[in-house]
Scaffold this motif. Structure first.
Motif, PDB file in Angstrom:
ATOM      1  N   VAL A  90       0.841  -1.201   0.000  1.00 11.90           N
ATOM      2  CA  VAL A  90       0.000   0.000   0.000  1.00 11.90           C
ATOM      3  C   VAL A  90       0.873   1.247   0.000  1.00 11.90           C
ATOM      4  N   LEU A  91       1.903   1.261   0.852  1.00  8.82           N
ATOM      5  CA  LEU A  91       2.791   2.419   0.936  1.00  8.82           C
ATOM      6  C   LEU A  91       3.537   2.658  -0.368  1.00  8.82           C
ATOM      7  N   GLN A  92       3.889   1.580  -1.070  1.00 10.24           N
ATOM      8  CA  GLN A  92       4.656   1.698  -2.309  1.00 10.24           C
ATOM      9  C   GLN A  92       3.774   1.880  -3.536  1.00 10.24           C
ATOM     10  N   SER A  93       2.465   1.842  -3.376  1.00 10.92           N
ATOM     11  CA  SER A  93       1.558   1.971  -4.517  1.00 10.92           C
ATOM     12  C   SER A  93       1.689   3.350  -5.155  1.00 10.92           C
ATOM     13  N   ALA A  94       1.171   3.479  -6.368  1.00 12.89           N
ATOM     14  CA  ALA A  94       1.237   4.762  -7.067  1.00 12.89           C
ATOM     15  C   ALA A  94       0.545   5.866  -6.287  1.00 12.89           C
ATOM     16  N   GLU A  95      -0.419   5.500  -5.421  1.00 13.14           N
ATOM     17  CA  GLU A  95      -1.165   6.508  -4.657  1.00 13.14           C
ATOM     18  C   GLU A  95      -0.357   7.085  -3.509  1.00 13.14           C
ATOM     19  N   ARG A  96       0.584   6.323  -2.961  1.00 17.53           N
ATOM     20  CA  ARG A  96       1.472   6.763  -1.866  1.00 17.53           C
ATOM     21  C   ARG A  96       0.705   7.452  -0.726  1.00 17.53           C
ATOM     22  N   PRO A  97      -0.245   6.775  -0.094  1.00 13.59           N
ATOM     23  CA  PRO A  97      -0.975   7.430   0.999  1.00 13.59           C
ATOM     24  C   PRO A  97      -0.175   7.456   2.291  1.00 13.59           C
ATOM     25  N   ILE A  98      -0.640   8.269   3.225  1.00 16.70           N
ATOM     26  CA  ILE A  98      -0.233   8.126   4.629  1.00 16.70           C
ATOM     27  C   ILE A  98      -1.005   6.924   5.171  1.00 16.70           C
ATOM     28  N   LEU A  99      -0.308   6.030   5.860  1.00 17.65           N
ATOM     29  CA  LEU A  99      -0.953   4.849   6.426  1.00 17.65           C
ATOM     30  C   LEU A  99      -0.685   4.827   7.930  1.00 17.65           C
ATOM     31  N   LEU A 100      -1.760   4.736   8.719  1.00 14.15           N
ATOM     32  CA  LEU A 100      -1.600   4.655  10.166  1.00 14.15           C
ATOM     33  C   LEU A 100      -1.199   3.237  10.537  1.00 14.15           C
ATOM     34  N   LEU A 101      -0.089   3.116  11.267  1.00 16.06           N
ATOM     35  CA  LEU A 101       0.464   1.811  11.625  1.00 16.06           C
ATOM     36  C   LEU A 101       0.801   1.774  13.109  1.00 16.06           C
ATOM     37  N   PRO A 102       0.738   0.596  13.724  1.00 15.24           N
ATOM     38  CA  PRO A 102       1.147   0.498  15.134  1.00 15.24           C
ATOM     39  C   PRO A 102       2.598   0.928  15.303  1.00 15.24           C
ATOM     40  N   LYS A 103       2.837   1.741  16.287  1.00 15.96           N
ATOM     41  CA  LYS A 103       4.201   2.193  16.547  1.00 15.96           C
ATOM     42  C   LYS A 103       4.997   1.054  17.183  1.00 15.96           C
ATOM     43  N   ARG A 104       6.204   0.837  16.695  1.00 18.85           N
ATOM     44  CA  ARG A 104       7.047  -0.243  17.216  1.00 18.85           C
ATOM     45  C   ARG A 104       7.562   0.127  18.608  1.00 18.85           C
ATOM     46  N   PRO A 105       7.473  -0.793  19.582  1.00 18.16           N
ATOM     47  CA  PRO A 105       8.061  -0.516  20.906  1.00 18.16           C
ATOM     48  C   PRO A 105       9.544  -0.194  20.762  1.00 18.16           C
ATOM     49  N   GLY A 106       9.983   0.827  21.450  1.00 14.56           N
ATOM     50  CA  GLY A 106      11.378   1.243  21.351  1.00 14.56           C
ATOM     51  C   GLY A 106      11.701   2.035  20.110  1.00 14.56           C
ATOM     52  N   SER A 107      10.670   2.428  19.357  1.00 15.47           N
ATOM     53  CA  SER A 107      10.886   3.210  18.146  1.00 15.47           C
ATOM     54  C   SER A 107      11.589   4.520  18.469  1.00 15.47           C
ATOM     55  N   PRO A 108      12.517   4.956  17.586  1.00 16.52           N
ATOM     56  CA  PRO A 108      13.208   6.230  17.838  1.00 16.52           C
ATOM     57  C   PRO A 108      12.328   7.458  17.602  1.00 16.52           C
ATOM     58  N   VAL A 109      11.112   7.278  17.116  1.00 13.72           N
ATOM     59  CA  VAL A 109      10.208   8.402  16.892  1.00 13.72           C
ATOM     60  C   VAL A 109       9.838   9.035  18.230  1.00 13.72           C
ATOM     61  N   SER A 110       9.963  10.348  18.310  1.00 10.76           N
ATOM     62  CA  SER A 110       9.631  11.066  19.536  1.00 10.76           C
ATOM     63  C   SER A 110       8.185  10.814  19.949  1.00 10.76           C
ATOM     64  N   GLU A 111       7.981  10.662  21.258  1.00 15.94           N
ATOM     65  CA  GLU A 111       6.626  10.477  21.786  1.00 15.94           C
ATOM     66  C   GLU A 111       5.739  11.692  21.487  1.00 15.94           C
ATOM     67  N   LEU A 112       6.363  12.823  21.202  1.00 16.03           N
ATOM     68  CA  LEU A 112       5.596  14.040  20.944  1.00 16.03           C
ATOM     69  C   LEU A 112       5.033  14.097  19.522  1.00 16.03           C
ATOM     70  N   VAL A 113       5.425  13.158  18.661  1.00 13.64           N
ATOM     71  CA  VAL A 113       4.900  13.136  17.296  1.00 13.64           C
ATOM     72  C   VAL A 113       3.420  12.773  17.284  1.00 13.64           C
ATOM     73  N   ALA A 114       3.027  11.799  18.123  1.00 10.90           N
ATOM     74  CA  ALA A 114       1.623  11.371  18.205  1.00 10.90           C
ATOM     75  C   ALA A 114       1.289  11.074  19.657  1.00 10.90           C
ATOM     76  N   PRO A 115       1.241  12.109  20.493  1.00  3.07           N
ATOM     77  CA  PRO A 115       1.086  11.896  21.940  1.00  3.07           C
ATOM     78  C   PRO A 115      -0.232  11.201  22.288  1.00  3.07           C
ATOM     79  N   GLY A 116      -0.120  10.193  23.150  1.00  2.00           N
ATOM     80  CA  GLY A 116      -1.302   9.480  23.621  1.00  2.00           C
ATOM     81  C   GLY A 116      -1.833   8.446  22.658  1.00  2.00           C
ATOM     82  N   LEU A 117      -1.184   8.271  21.518  1.00  2.00           N
ATOM     83  CA  LEU A 117      -1.647   7.303  20.523  1.00  2.00           C
ATOM     84  C   LEU A 117      -0.634   6.171  20.387  1.00  2.00           C
ATOM     85  N   ASP A 118      -1.116   5.024  19.932  1.00  2.00           N
ATOM     86  CA  ASP A 118      -0.214   3.894  19.726  1.00  2.00           C
ATOM     87  C   ASP A 118       0.070   3.656  18.251  1.00  2.00           C
TER      88      ASP A 118
END
Length: 774
Positions: free
Chosen positions: A278-306
Motif C-alpha cells: 500500500v505504501l509503495q503503490s502509485a497513490e502513496r498514501p499516509i498509512l496509520l500503523l502500530p508504533k514499534r516498541p522502542g521506536s526512535p520516533v519522539s513520543e511528541l509526534v503522536a502523543p497518547g496514541l499507539d
C-alpha cells in the motif's frame, strides 16, 4: 486471396488521459500491423480508429486490457464497426474539444521505480533531477487547468520541451516518454529555489543537500510538493517536535512522517502483511500503523496514541532528501497555519508560515488544485479511508442508477464536495473544515471546476440540514445560479446512503445502517450520532440509538469531555453531589480538565438537569465522556482526539464481556449507556483501564449490533457501519461479533471515508431519490 479489411471505432473511458494511453495505443496498433489514429477528446475520453485484418483487430482488443500502462484504468469500452478509410499508417492526432463521453480525470501518481532509478544513475540526464516523471507517474490533477490532459492545459505549459525531451516525446520506441505530457529534465523543467522567510532567495548549489543539513541542525523547513507545502523537521528530537507544536499552535494532533523506504518503516512501526505494498503503490498514501516498541520516533509526534502515520516519498526531491538525512525519516506534515488551508503559493507561505518555518524550498511549477495527502488506516483488518485526496481524487464511483446532473456541498468538518452525472459520482479531493477561513471558497472553486470540465447543468444542489453549517450559503448560491432545486439531507441518512452506494444497492431497497459519529443534526432538532437506521435512498426510519443525554455548553462540551461526562452522569441518575464526588475522586475538577473547576461542574450539571443543554445521542460525545472518566483524555484539540486515545488505550486489554442492554424510548430501542457508565464506576478501581476501555467499546458495538440485528429481520444483509466512529476497531469488532451470530455480514466503506468526507456522495443519492429522480 487478400484478407478482408475491417475497421473499428472505439471510445474508451476511465483513467485514459495522462497515463501514456495514446502512446500505448500507437505501439499496440503498430505491433499488430494496423492503421488508424488515436486522439484525446474533450471529456477526458479517448477515441481510437483502427483498420486491418480481422484477426489482428481481435488481438488489438485483447491487448487493450492485457498490455495497458500500469496506471491506466478502462471503465467503459464502446466498439462499433466503421467503413475502412484505406489509411496507410497509425498516428496520434491532436486532441479535440468535442465530447461524446465523460471520462475520469487522472489523479496524481507517486514517482515510479524507473524514474527513481534515473535520478540515481549518473549516466542519465535525469541524474538528481527532482521533478523527473514519465507517462506512468507524476502530478496530474494537481496541475490541470482543464481537460483534455494535454501539456498546454496544465501548469507544464510554461516549460517548453528541450531538444532531448522533444526527441523522447516524439519517439514511438520510448515506452515511458512518447507523448507523455508532463515530462521534463533539468534543462527544460521546473526549477527549485531556497528562500529565507522574508522572501530573500539564497544561492544554494544543491537544495537537497542544503535542506538535509538544515533539518539535521534542527531547523523547520517549508517544502513545496505536488499538491501543497509540507513542513519538514526531525522526528527524533523532542525539542524540535515541541518547537514545531508551539509554532503551529498544535498541542497534540499527530504529525505525519515520511520514511525513506519500507525497511525504515519496519524500524519505526509494525506494518501488517500487505502494508508495504500500500505504501509503495502509485497513490502513496499516509498509512496509520502500530508504533514499534522502542521506536526512535519522539513520543511528541503522536502523543497518547499507539499509531503513527507514515508515507513514502512520492517525488524525486523527497526521495533524495530522505536518503540524505541520517534518521531515514522526517516529520512531513501539512504546511499550514492552524485554522487555514495548506499553502500552495510562496505568497501564502510568507504570510501564513512566517514564524513557523525557518526556510522555504520551492519549485516554480504552479499548483492548480490543492491536494492534501490521503490518509488510510486499518479497522479490524480492513483498509479504510480517513482522508481521500492525493492519488485517489478525483476518481469516480458508480451509482446504482442514472442520476440527474447534481452538486453536493458535503458536511462541516473534514469535508469534500461531489458532483454527479449519468451513473457517475465524483467526489472532490478532501477540502477540510468549513469553519476555517477560506475553506468554503476552496470548496466552491473545486465544485465549479468539476461542473465546468464535465459540462454539467446541475438540476439539484444538496446540502446538510444542519442550520449552522457554513457551506449552506454556498449551496443556496449555487442553486440560484444554476436554477437548481435545493434539497436538505439528514446527516446520518447521507452516511448510510454513501455506504450503500459502494455496493450499488438498487433504489427502493432498504438496508440496515449503524451510523456513528460526533454530531449530526436530527429531524427532531437534537444532536444525533449513535443511530441505527433502516434506510433506502429516499427515506429512513430511526429504529435505535444510544441513550440521549444533555450536553452542557454544547460546543464547549465537545472541547472539554468532562462536561459530556457530567451530562452522562446526570442522565444516569447520579444527583449533583454524587456526580461532583466522582469528579473529585478521579481528579477531574482541576483547571486543566475543567477550566473553571467545581463552579463549572455545578453549572454544567444544573444545565443538564433543567434541560437547558442540547440533547444528544452522539457516539463521539459518549466516548469522550468515558475517556474523561478513565483519565485518558480530558481535552479535545483535534477532531476525534478523545475517542482515538480511548481506542489506543484499549490495545492489549481483556474484554470482560459486558454489553449494555436495550431499552425502549419514544418508539425506538436505545442502548443503555447509563448502565454502561454505572458498570464503569463499579469496576474502575479494580480493573486495569485498558480492560475497561476495550470492554466498553466492544460493548457499545455489541449493543448496536443487537439493535441492528433486530431491525434487519425480513431484510437482506449486509449491515453497514458508517460515520466517523465507524473506523474504531473495537466497536466494529463488537458489532461483527453479534451480527455474525445472526448470519449477517458487516461492511464499512472502503472506497470513501466512512466519516464526513463521504457525506456529499450520500447527499447526492438521497436528494435524487427524494425528488423521484432515481
Amino acid at each position: 486471396m487478400a484478407t478482408a479489411r475491417r475497421a473499428l471505432r472505439l471510445r474508451v473511458t476511465g483513467i485514459v488521459q495522462g497515463v501514456g494511453f495514446r502512446p500505448f495505443i500507437y505501439r499496440l496498433a503498430v505491433s499488430r500491423g494496423l492503421a488508424g489514429y488515436v486522439l484525446n477528446l474533450g471529456g477526458s475520453e479517448v477515441e481510437i480508429y483502427v483498420e486491418g485484418p480481422p484477426d489482428q483487430l481481435a488481438s488489438f482488443i485483447k491487448g487493450l486490457y492485457r498490455e495497458r500502462p500500469p496506471p491506466a484504468r478502462i471503465e467503459e469500452l464502446e466498439i462499433e464497426e466503421a467503413e475502412p478509410q484505406g489509411l496507410g499508417s497509425f498516428t496520434i492526432r491532436k486532441s479535440e474539444r468535442r465530447k461524446s463521453k465523460r471520462s475520469m480525470i487522472p489523479p496524481d501518481f507517486g514517482i515510479c521505480s524507473d524514474c527513481l532509478h534515473e535520478i540515481h544513475d549518473p549516466s542519465t540526464r535525469f541524474y538528481r533531477y527532482y521533478w523527473n516523471s514519465c507517462a506512468w507517474c507524476g502530478p496530474r490533477f494537481s496541475m490541470m487547468y482543464t481537460v483534455p490532459y494535454d501539456r498546454e492545459n496544465t501548469a507544464m505549459k510554461k516549460y517548453p520541451l528541450c531538444t532531448e525531451c522533444r526527441r523522447d516525446y516524439e519517439d514511438p520506441a520510448n515506452l515511458r516518454r512518447f507523448h507523455a505530457q508532463g515530462i521534463s529534465c533539468p534543462k527544460c523543467g521546473p526549477r527549485t529555489y531556497v528562500y529565507t522567510m522574508d522572501g530573500k532567495r539564497l544561492d544554494v548549489p544543491d537544495p537537497v543537500e542544503w535542506a538535509a543539513e538544515k533539518i539535521e541542525e534542527g531547523y523547520i523547513l517549508a517544502i513545496k510538493g505536488v499538491g501543497g507545502f509540507h513542513l519538514a523537521a526531525l522526528a527524533t528530537r523532542d525539542d524540535v517536535v515541541e518547537e514545531l507544536r508551539r509554532r503551529k499552535r498544535r498541542p497534540s494532533k499527530p504529525f505525519a512522517l515520511m520514511a525513506r523506504d519500507c525497511s525504515v518503516v519496519e524500524m519505526i512501526a509494525e506494518p501488517p502483511p500487505g502494508a508495504c505494498e500500500v505504501l509503495q503503490s502509485a497513490e502513496r498514501p499516509i498509512l496509520l500503523l502500530p508504533k514499534r516498541p522502542g521506536s526512535p520516533v519522539s513520543e511528541l509526534v503522536a502523543p497518547g496514541l499507539d499509531t503513527i502515520g507514515v508515507m513514502l516519498p512520492y517525488t524525486g526531491f523527497q526521495a533524495l532528501l530522505l536518503e540524505q538525512v541520517r534518521d531515514g525519516f522526517l516529520i512531513m506534515t501539512s504546511g499550514n497555519e492552524t485554522g487555514y488551508p495548506m499553502c500552495t503559493t510562496l505568497k501564502c507561505v510568507f504570510t501564513h508560515l512566517c514564524g513557523i518555518a525557518d526556510y522555504v524550498v520551492a519549485h516554480d511549477r504552479e499548483i492548480v488544485h490543492r491536494v492534501d495527502d490521503s490518509v488510510l488506516r486499518y479497522t479490524d483488518g480492513e483498509l479504510v479511508f480517513l482522508r481521500r485526496a492525493r492519488g485517489y481524487a478525483p476518481m469516480w464511483l458508480y451509482a446504482p442508477a442514472e442520476l440527474p446532473e447534481m452538486v453536493a456541498v458535503g458536511a462541516e468538518l473534514q469535508t469534500a464536495g461531489a458532483v454527479a452525472f449519468e451513473d457517475k459520482v465524483v467526489p472532490t479531493q478532501y477540502i477540510g473544515d468549513m469553519d476555517e477561513p477560506g475553506q468554503v471558497e476552496e470548496l466552491e472553486r473545486e465544485l465549479r471546476w468539476f461542473v465546468e470540465v464535465y459540462s454539467l447543468k446541475p438540476r439539484i444542489v444538496a446540502m446538510d440540514m444542519h442550520p449552522g453549517y457554513h457551506n449552506r450559503g454556498l449551496a443556496a448560491r449555487l442553486a440560484e445560479e444554476y436554477g437548481a432545486e435545493l434539497v436538505e439531507v439528514q446527516h446520518h441518512h447521507a452516511h448510510a446512503a454513501a455506504a450503500m452506494l459502494e455496493d450499488r444497492v438498487p433504489p427502493g431497497e432498504e438496508k440496515v445502517a449503524i451510523t456513528i459519529d460526533g454530531t449530526g443534526y436530527g429531524v427532531d432538532s437534537t444532536i444525533w450520532g449513535g443511530e441505527v437506521l433502516v434506510a433506502s435512498y429516499s427515506s429512513f426510519t430511526r429504529v435505535a440509538s444510544l441513550y440521549p443525554f444533555r450536553l452542557p455548553g454544547g460546543d464547549a462540551a465537545a472541547k472539554w469531555p468532562v462536561r459530556a461526562l457530567i451530562g452522562l452522569m446526570q442522565a444516569s441518575g447520579l444527583d449533583e453531589e454524587e456526580a461532583l464526588d466522582v469528579l473529585r475522586r478521579y481528579g477531574l475538577l482541576s483547571r486543566d480538565k475543567l477550566p473553571h473547576g467545581e463552579t463549572e461542574a455545578r453549572v454544567s450539571y444544573r444545565l443538564a438537569a433543567f434541560g437547558k443543554a442540547p440533547l444528544t445521542t452522539s457516539m463521539g460525545r459518549t466516548l469522550d465522556a468515558l475517556a474523561a472518566l478513565l483519565r485518558i483524555a480530558w481535552r479535545r484539540d483535534y477532531e476525534g482526539e478523545p475517542a482515538m486515545k480511548l481506542e489506543a488505550a484499549a490495545r492489549g486489554g481483556r474484554d470482560h464481556g459486558y454489553t449494555p442492554g436495550l431499552l425502549s424510548l419514544d418508539g425506538r430501542l436505545v442502548v443503555d449507556t447509563p448502565g454502561l457508565l454505572r458498570w464503569v464506576l463499579e469496576n474502575i478501581d479494580r480493573l486495569p483501564a485498558r480492560d475497561i476501555a476495550v470492554t466498553i467499546q466492544r460493548g457499545l458495538g455489541r449493543a448496536l449490533g443487537e439493535a441492528a440485528a433486530r431491525a434487519a429481520r425480513g431484510l437482506d444483509g449486509p449491515v453497514y457501519i458508517s460515520g466517523g466512529a465507524a473506523v474504531n476497531t473495537f466497536i466494529v469488532q463488537g458489532a461483527r461479533q453479534v451480527l455474525s451470530d445472526y448470519g449477517l455480514e458487516v461492511r464499512i466503506p472502503r472506497r470513501l471515508p466512512p466519516g464526513d468526507g463521504g457525506v456529499a456522495v450520500g447527499q447526492l443519492l438521497v436528494a435524487a431519490a427524494k425528488l423521484g429522480e432515481i
